[in-house]
Design a protein around this motif. Structure first.
Motif: not given
Length: 238
Positions: A21-28, A85-90, A189-191, A194-204
């Motif tokens: 889960g953390y790895r996916a968030a970092v890649i995002d 990397p390119f899939e991570a940016m898409a 906010q849009r990002v 769309d990507r719960d993983s980034l919100t998870a980094l901030l909220t634990g």
């Protein structure tokens, strides 16, 4: 002075690879920063066409090359974590492209303010998230955000010089800066939506310490204060 984001000293670099889960968030996160840098390169190269002198064209082209030069290390970290990397940016193409469509500068000065204020807002947000990363990724993200090669000083000097010659320009650019602030927050906010993983980094949400509502409020206060300081540096009202 704005409060700095707290860094958890317990973050273990090894977890970047061990926790899916953390790895996916970092890649995002690395994906959105990478695409932001590529977009900044494209925008600055385009804005160089509006520059009034050859010296200014070269300065903007140099700024563009600097932004693109940051991407290789970010992509390497994505690869190190097992991502493409390119899939991570898409997933972030649409949100970032829409931000740039909504904030296309009308002239050279608006392009300079956008490069300074708009990119600064995005960098502040990513720097806040970096406080929750493993040391290797955190250092990479922070170094990529903080390195500007003296370009900020160039923008400040140019904008202040124009305002000194024609103070009426300041009001227009101040309104432009406020618009950039609003659009940047909408993009963030849009990002996040769309990507719960980034919100998870901030909220634990990826089993790491996160921010409660009060701390999130303080974070956005810091972002607002830094925006105001950046506008003041340009000689503009926030």
């Amino acid at each position: 002075m704005a409060e700095s984001p707290a860094i958890d000293p317990s973050l273990d670099d090894g977890l970047a690879g061990d926790d899916p889960g953390y790895r996916a968030a970092v890649i995002d996160l690395l994906g959105v920063i990478s695409y932001g840098e590529i977009s900044a390169f494209e925008r600055l190269a385009e804005d160089a066409k509006l520059a009034p002198t050859m010296q200014d064209k070269v300065a903007l082209a140099t700024m563009a090359a600097h932004e693109l030069g940051k991407v290789a290390a970010l992509h390497q970290r994505v690869s190190d974590l097992g991502g493409d990397p390119f899939e991570a940016m898409a997933p972030f193409n649409k949100a970032i492209d829409e931000f740039h469509r909504h904030t296309a500068p009308a002239d050279w000065l608006e392009g300079l303010v956008k490069a300074f204020v708009g990119d600064g807002l995005a960098n502040d947000f990513y720097r806040e998230i970096a406080a929750f990363l493993d040391p290797t990724t955190r250092d990479l993200v922070v170094s990529s955000l903080e390195a500007d090669g003296g370009h900020a000083a160039f923008v400040v000097d140019r904008v202040r010089a124009v305002i000194a010659d024609d103070p009426t320009v300041g009001g227009r650019l101040a309104l432009w800066g406020r618009r950039l602030m609003g659009e940047a927050l909408t993009q963030a906010q849009r990002v996040a939506a769309d990507r719960d993983s980034l919100t998870a980094l901030l909220t634990g949400g990826v089993d790491r310490p996160g921010l409660d509502l009060a701390a999130l409020g303080r974070m956005f206060t810091r972002l607002t204060e830094r925006h105001a300081a950046r506008m003041s540096e340009l000689g503009l009202d926030a």
